[in-house]
Design an enzyme around this catalytic site. Sequence first.
Site, PDB file in Angstrom:
ATOM      1  N   CYS A  45       7.131  -0.115   6.366  1.00  0.00           N
ATOM      2  CA  CYS A  45       7.763   1.089   6.903  1.00  0.00           C
ATOM      3  C   CYS A  45       7.403   2.335   6.090  1.00  0.00           C
ATOM      4  O   CYS A  45       7.335   3.440   6.636  1.00  0.00           O
ATOM      5  CB  CYS A  45       9.274   0.909   6.957  1.00  0.00           C
ATOM      6  SG  CYS A  45       9.790  -0.429   8.048  1.00  0.00           S
ATOM      7  N   THR A  46       7.164   2.160   4.810  1.00  0.00           N
ATOM      8  CA  THR A  46       6.724   3.287   3.988  1.00  0.00           C
ATOM      9  C   THR A  46       5.405   3.839   4.526  1.00  0.00           C
ATOM     10  O   THR A  46       5.227   5.057   4.653  1.00  0.00           O
ATOM     11  CB  THR A  46       6.563   2.837   2.520  1.00  0.00           C
ATOM     12  OG1 THR A  46       7.839   2.455   2.015  1.00  0.00           O
ATOM     13  CG2 THR A  46       5.992   3.957   1.660  1.00  0.00           C
TER      14      THR A  46
END
Length: 211
Positions: free
Chosen positions: A45-46
């Site tokens: 997700c980063t």
Amino acid sequence: MALRLGDTAPNFKAQTSAGDIDFYEYLGDSWGVLFSHPADYTPVCTTELGRTALLGDEFAKRNVKVLAVSVDPIDKHHGWINDINETQNTTVNFPIIADPDRNVATLYDMIHPNASATATVRSLFIIAPDKTVKLIITYPASTGRNFVEVLRVIDSLQLTAEHSVATPADWKQGEDVIVVPAISTEDAIKKFPKGVKVVKPYLRYTPQPNL
């Protein structure tokens, strides 16, 4: 109740990394992309939030506003944003919703018990200016989203909302499109002055009409 294509996207008020928002007010007359993450400080997700930030100009020129949602509280969001900016060489300038009570996750059916009893699944919703849901994609935690595909789908949705066409497999901006079956070939020839190529009575192509 699970959301389906064509349903009205539920409105909500939420605390975000950019302040408190009302979802409908935030979208205004724009298209919207709402996408969820199981938690802050997660590696896949980063990279996704970083990629979304890097594509900010592409979303803006399509009149699309982006929001992310995570079940973590707002103080964790700010720390995570610093990490995203550092590691992905960008600046996150769209809101990340804090959803510790899972209000948004519940409204958008983001809790799938077979995947996790508590964490949101990684769903992405495209929402039209009339607040209807036009696309839903749900990814497993291990697979990063393809945001080039998200932009491609937005191009298709915006094109087909304005013209009586559909887009074929693997279509990209600038390529020929399909005349919808509801229009006769005779009417299509009048409607699309760039020409109509009839492959089969039900399969007819025309150059992209808005270029």
